[in-house]
Design a protein around this motif. Structure first.
Motif, short mmCIF file in Angstrom:
data_model
loop_
_atom_site.label_atom_id
_atom_site.label_comp_id
_atom_site.label_asym_id
_atom_site.label_seq_id
_atom_site.Cartn_x
_atom_site.Cartn_y
_atom_site.Cartn_z
N THR C 168 1.06 -1.15 -0.20
CA THR C 168 0.03 -0.26 -0.57
C THR C 168 0.54 0.96 0.09
N SER C 169 1.99 0.91 1.09
CA SER C 169 2.84 2.17 1.11
C SER C 169 3.74 2.35 -0.18
N PRO C 170 4.43 3.42 -1.34
CA PRO C 170 6.09 3.00 -1.35
C PRO C 170 7.10 2.79 -0.61
N TYR C 171 6.83 3.11 0.56
CA TYR C 171 7.77 2.98 1.45
C TYR C 171 8.10 1.62 1.81
N ASP C 172 7.59 0.32 1.45
CA ASP C 172 7.29 -0.68 2.16
C ASP C 172 7.66 -1.80 1.16
N PHE C 173 8.52 -2.67 2.16
CA PHE C 173 9.72 -3.83 1.27
C PHE C 173 8.63 -4.60 0.08
N ASP C 174 9.25 -4.48 -0.98
CA ASP C 174 8.71 -4.94 -2.54
C ASP C 174 9.09 -6.25 -2.92
N GLY C 175 9.98 -7.50 -2.04
CA GLY C 175 10.32 -8.10 -2.60
C GLY C 175 11.34 -8.49 -3.60
N LEU C 176 11.64 -9.54 -3.77
CA LEU C 176 13.51 -10.11 -3.59
C LEU C 176 13.50 -10.49 -5.05
N GLY C 177 12.06 -10.51 -6.22
CA GLY C 177 11.84 -10.74 -6.92
C GLY C 177 12.32 -12.63 -7.52
N GLU C 178 13.95 -12.26 -8.58
CA GLU C 178 13.93 -13.79 -8.98
C GLU C 178 14.26 -13.91 -8.26
N LYS C 179 15.30 -13.42 -6.77
CA LYS C 179 16.00 -14.65 -6.36
C LYS C 179 14.72 -15.37 -4.93
N ALA C 180 14.21 -14.65 -5.40
CA ALA C 180 12.75 -15.05 -3.98
C ALA C 180 12.47 -16.71 -4.88
N PHE D 225 0.42 -1.86 -7.96
CA PHE D 225 1.70 -0.79 -7.96
C PHE D 225 2.81 -0.94 -9.43
N LYS D 226 2.62 -2.35 -9.69
CA LYS D 226 3.53 -2.27 -11.24
C LYS D 226 2.77 -0.77 -11.93
N LEU D 227 1.49 -1.20 -12.38
CA LEU D 227 1.19 0.25 -13.04
C LEU D 227 1.43 1.65 -12.30
N LEU D 228 1.62 1.74 -11.05
CA LEU D 228 1.39 3.40 -10.44
C LEU D 228 3.58 3.62 -11.25
N LYS D 229 4.02 2.61 -11.01
CA LYS D 229 5.26 2.85 -10.59
C LYS D 229 5.69 2.74 -12.19
N SER D 230 4.65 2.01 -13.22
CA SER D 230 5.43 2.36 -14.39
C SER D 230 4.98 4.25 -15.03
N GLU D 250 -5.34 5.19 1.15
CA GLU D 250 -4.50 3.99 0.91
C GLU D 250 -4.80 5.36 -1.13
N PHE D 251 -5.95 5.74 -0.86
CA PHE D 251 -6.05 6.81 -1.88
C PHE D 251 -4.56 7.77 -2.49
N LEU D 252 -4.53 8.40 -1.60
CA LEU D 252 -3.33 9.32 -1.63
C LEU D 252 -2.53 8.75 -1.19
N LEU D 253 -2.43 6.67 -0.95
CA LEU D 253 -0.90 6.43 -0.96
C LEU D 253 0.10 6.09 -2.40
N ALA D 254 -1.77 5.23 -3.51
CA ALA D 254 -1.87 5.14 -4.57
C ALA D 254 -0.87 6.55 -4.93
N ALA D 255 -1.19 7.24 -5.47
CA ALA D 255 -1.07 8.75 -5.69
C ALA D 255 0.90 9.07 -4.92
N GLU D 256 0.79 8.63 -3.98
CA GLU D 256 2.15 8.34 -3.98
C GLU D 256 2.83 8.00 -4.61
N HIS D 257 2.96 6.85 -4.90
CA HIS D 257 3.57 5.68 -6.10
C HIS D 257 3.88 6.40 -6.69
#
Lengths: 380, 380, 380, 380
Positions: C168-180, D225-230, D250-257
């Motif tokens: 939900t927050s961009p400040y949180d851990f988002d995974g190790l990707g392929e290594k995982a 979140f992938k889409l938000l990042k892109s 949550e809405f404002l956190l999505a904007a934050e992303h």
């Protein structure tokens, strides 16, 4: 053979319910459709048909390879739909006609207008009204009077204030009782404002009726059917607040309870729904309920942005929102000293704020009233 | 100078509320935290402090560059939080201690057990109870008796049945009144079952108390505070049903109303919430409410899968779900002829279904009861 | 003249859809009912009829004094209901047949069973499965292995762990990707457990398919139709989690998207809904969704009490609740050191807690499995 | 000894966070408050303190007889709150500062204004904008052009239309893809309108960016979140629609992303919430979200009454409601022939209706724009 039986039934029904049938008088129509479960037996279907016919419904059965569907033509008030739902093999009932009747615009296409002895009117093309005052009436009569006088000067028509207060916690202030009613009456005498106050218990009906011009039923009591019945038997207009988790249909059925018991002077009030987001507002004010209800019911409806949001800074914008979508009035909490209010101070305006906000609201109300008087065609 | 004042306050407070302070007697703690708006002025902050101090709270103010935060130490029942919220510049109050007290497990760590004159007990390590019977008592006494006799044979302890029924539509059957109470009493005499019936209006309190062993407060009346007060003053156990849109906190505060008025014999009942999905179930039965409430309150709690789902086929699975998570009993609608029931037939079991379902439920109850008697340590 | 036209239509339809018509082959039935507005014109009605007929529906029009009702007989997948709703004068469409087809038990009465190469089976009368592991796979492989080994010893069949995490927050851990994914594969090799991991972006499909035995679609992506389409085209079983605000119908339609694109190996997962009460639980786990979905769909369904409640102490009771109502498995978060978990630690069991809880869960699963093998007749 | 330690900590903190401390520079403040369970041990408390201190928080522990409360002073983005919640003995974390930063008005008090190459501006005191067009772009280019031309004449600034459509059912029309984008670009060339279209998959980013002036993220993808990042990495303005069950936070956190990934040009869009009442409206348009978000965020926000209600007759009143509470624009579905629209026809205006409605809306927009230019002081 059975086919022939149904042909007869069909012929019998045809003049009544098929499209383009000419000028035949129609007095019955499909009011419910019963959908049977996938595995319903013929016996199940017959039981449904029998019950419907016992209650003088006409019945049309359409069997499919998955679901059998039964049309019922008639007046469903004589048979509670729950009776049908309880039958084995019934999946669901779909209602064609809304279950509320007296409250329905189908029955009464023109707007209901409620008129008071001093000439104030609510509903229809009349100027939207303003109901203001403290959440609960407190010991300080002078404070109440100050609010009432400001309200009078700003052109408001109603003074609202609670004598009996529903409180979520037993540790909160729950109202002054009759003394509060006397204070309200005294303020009416001083200002000419009409008095709105809440009835919480049918035992207090006579007391509240004695003092109030309009009786309010609170959101928590919207389905207190004893109370609805009791106000249905009195001759004062009633403000019915929508329960925080009530659908529009339940809301109109609650109005129906009052009307069915003899009182057609019902003013609906949208005051906010419980939602999954209460971080910033206490409730979620359902603005769209106003035009929806205007479409399906003839009753007047007002909005309460104080309870509807629980936030002082949202009173003005949300009152405006309610008014532009067609509300017949607004109810706003005003307190002579919100910081000292014994209840709901957070959502009350102080007197200077009230003056500021209502100066702007009155200007919007004037504009809207002009438009109401010269209505444009709306998009259906 | 003010700094010094606060240093003194701090020193004064230190023994009471800082971590690892040794064996000092602690009788006050942080009960509320007031968060000020970004733009709150020093005057706003002082007004909050003054109000708190007036009500004998100890106060600790922590100013930040965005939000100032005020800790309040004391007993918040003497000051309604709404009073604080109403002050200018207050953004939000966060409660550290739950607002319910009497219902709280903090106050009373051991489970409340309610015992009846015939030895039946609800709560604690006792065997979960069963309350069964028709939604509403109808004219046919023999039918009621048949249900009661089946219930007795299956080891159920309570016969439930409505004498006064809340109905969403005014066109539905609303109960037989006193005659229904007499029927229930007669069935009690015949079977030894205890009688549960709903009170809808405080005016009927004496009447209902005269006949009932347990008084039920319905979901729609969970916040009918007059009614809560009235049952708070009687000496019969009360089943309090959770409102369809009530939070757990509001539910426990409603129980608090009853307890605060003198009656500690409250049995909570989870009976389903209103949700955004009513296509397949009438309500959403909140099974997790049972273990949550067990954690925060000492009161017994039962589940009602009939109202909780509105679907006959869900009664058995959802009763089981309630029992495995620790419910102290189940309430199930049983009718001698659901297809003819005047209310709630859809969610009632017929007598043969009842026998079938309760044979299985009883076996689960026996297993769970054995586990309860030899409890394992649970994960916190 | 028009009457005659309809009579002909009626004659044509009669053998197909009227009750008790004998042994005629029926291949069409009422699938939709269109209710017209009170003020719909004949032209409005005719436009609806024309559109329906254009899409090869058979049509039956029943005119009432308030609402005209149109039955449509045919296969509505060739005509989006939104097209009809958009027509002037249409009030509402009522669907007789559920809009999901491939996922429907109407189409496939027997339970779908998904079988893995190692013989593990999900669904039907098979023993409910257990899927356990950390929310997200972290740097410490030894920790993951420790969880996997404990899981193996306790008879669990699946190791779950996130490589890509929605946060939900961009400040949180988002995974190790392929290594995982590599860690999960390594742990599978060591223990024989099957691997479940989430796919968040169709761009990662091949990567995730390469490592996973089961692909998970998260609740936030339940209506990410591109993603549903992409897993529809792969040949791995898919766990589809229910969105936090998705109705059961939307949930089954999301499964339908996957199935329609070619993959019938869909395992549904109930993981909690957003509700108005989040004070004590993160979500509201909808236990009744399990038996409801069992009734209307043939797909297997599991429950996730970790996300479903967000509270460690609720995992055991809510897993039990899911199992007693018929879930085909449970998914539980287990972390070798929840206090250090980079995500969802609050709702994870530690390894000792996991052992304790699963010892009890396994005993319940054994009992339920025995019952499944010798099923009793249930109440419809 | 420990007492002394804490006294030292306290002294150290005092200049920074106590009220009325004079002109000391303050750069840390209480950002989280951790409430411990009733039965938390000293070891539990110490573990929380250690974790906080490891992440450079300053810590203040206040022990009560029921709950111990820990204030944490510092920047919580370095430590995910979930990490703390997972520790044994932690009951709850209360956030003092909102978790969104970049989107917060605390960080940027003045309104964000987004300016396009043709001089059109969204946000601040600028005239509210209008975005209109069909739900999805269809084969008939002339129809699209007709809508665009009408929009241009009525002073609208944006043409909206879907090329890729999320559809609840796999049987519904899901868009023309690139051809639709080409049509939109062609209509832009013909009219000068800016183009808004939805991006559903990050794989299509370059394609959509090539054609669109504004990229829309749909409600169902608000937490993709992938889409938000892109879109965070592209340099086009983004319309972010609020999820149907998303809180404002949550809405404002999505904007934050999006902002955190580098794109600050975010336009929020309120488009209706899922509620317990969908009998009359598809969603519940949360009008109060507009002034709430205006208070807590500097980002512009528009309303979408088409999706927000799903009903053509509610578009005009709800657009007005959004505008009077301060929305920076409206998005409305317009189709040259709603009866033939392949999606969302029910909630689209025809061209004549569009002209009628926007003539009235434009007049309201003019009035509101005048007021914006000469703002009055509002009630806080």
């Amino acid at each position: 053979m059975v086919v022939i039986l149904y042909l007869i039934v069909l012929f019998d029904l045809l003049p009544e319910f098929y499209y383009n049938c000419g000028n035949v008088s129609i007095n019955k129509e499909v009011t419910m459709i019963i959908i049977m479960e996938r595995n319903a037996t013929e016996e199940n279907i017959q039981t449904v048909v029998d019950l419907l016919e016992l209650h003088e419904f006409k019945v049309l059965v359409k069997q499919g390879d998955v679901h059998t569907v039964i049309d019922a033509l008639g007046d469903k008030t004589t048979l509670s739909p729950g009776r049908i739902e309880a039958l084995d093999g019934v999946k669901q009932i779909k209602f064609i006609r809304e279950p509320f009747r007296l409250a329905s615009r189908d029955r009464k296409p023109e707007d209901t207008v409620i008129e008071f002895s001093n000439g104030v009117k609510i509903g229809g093309a009349n100027r939207p009204v303003s109901m203001v005052g403290p959440c609960s009436v407190e010991e300080d009569y002078e404070g109440l009077l100050e609010v009432a006088q400001a309200a009078k000067e700003l052109g408001c028509q109603f003074l609202r204030g609670g004598a009996f207060k529903p409180r979520t916690s037993p540790y909160d202030f729950d109202g002054l009782g009759e003394k509060a009613l006397q204070y309200l009456a005294k303020a009416r005498e001083a200002t000419g404002l009409l008095v709105v106050t809440e009835l919480m218990d049918s035992a207090d009906l006579d007391l509240v009726c004695h003092y109030a011009d309009v009786i309010q039923i609170g959101a928590r009591n919207m389905q207190n059917f004893k109370l609805l019945k009791s106000v249905g038997k009195c001759n004062k207009p009633v403000i019915l607040k929508r329960g925080a988790a009530s659908t529009i249909r339940e809301f109109l059925l609650a109005a129906e309870h009052i009307m069915y018991n003899g009182n057609e002077q019902v003013i609906l009030c949208e005051r906010g729904l419980k939602s999954f987001d209460s971080a910033f507002t206490r409730n979620l004010l359902d603005i769209s309920a106003v035009p929806v209800i205007k479409k399906y019911s003839h009753l007047p409806i007002i909005v309460d942005p104080s309870h509807g949001t629980g936030q002082r800074y949202l009173i003005e914008p949300m009152a405006k929102a309610g008014l532009v979508v067609g509300a017949d009035g607004v109810m706003v909490e005003v307190h002579h000293n919100p910081s000292q209010a014994l209840s709901d101070g957070k959502q009350s305006l102080s007197i200077p704020q009230f003056k500021e906000v209502f100066t702007r609201l009155n200007s919007l109300i004037d504009t809207l009233h002009l438009e109401k008087s010269a209505p444009v065609l709306s998009v259906e």
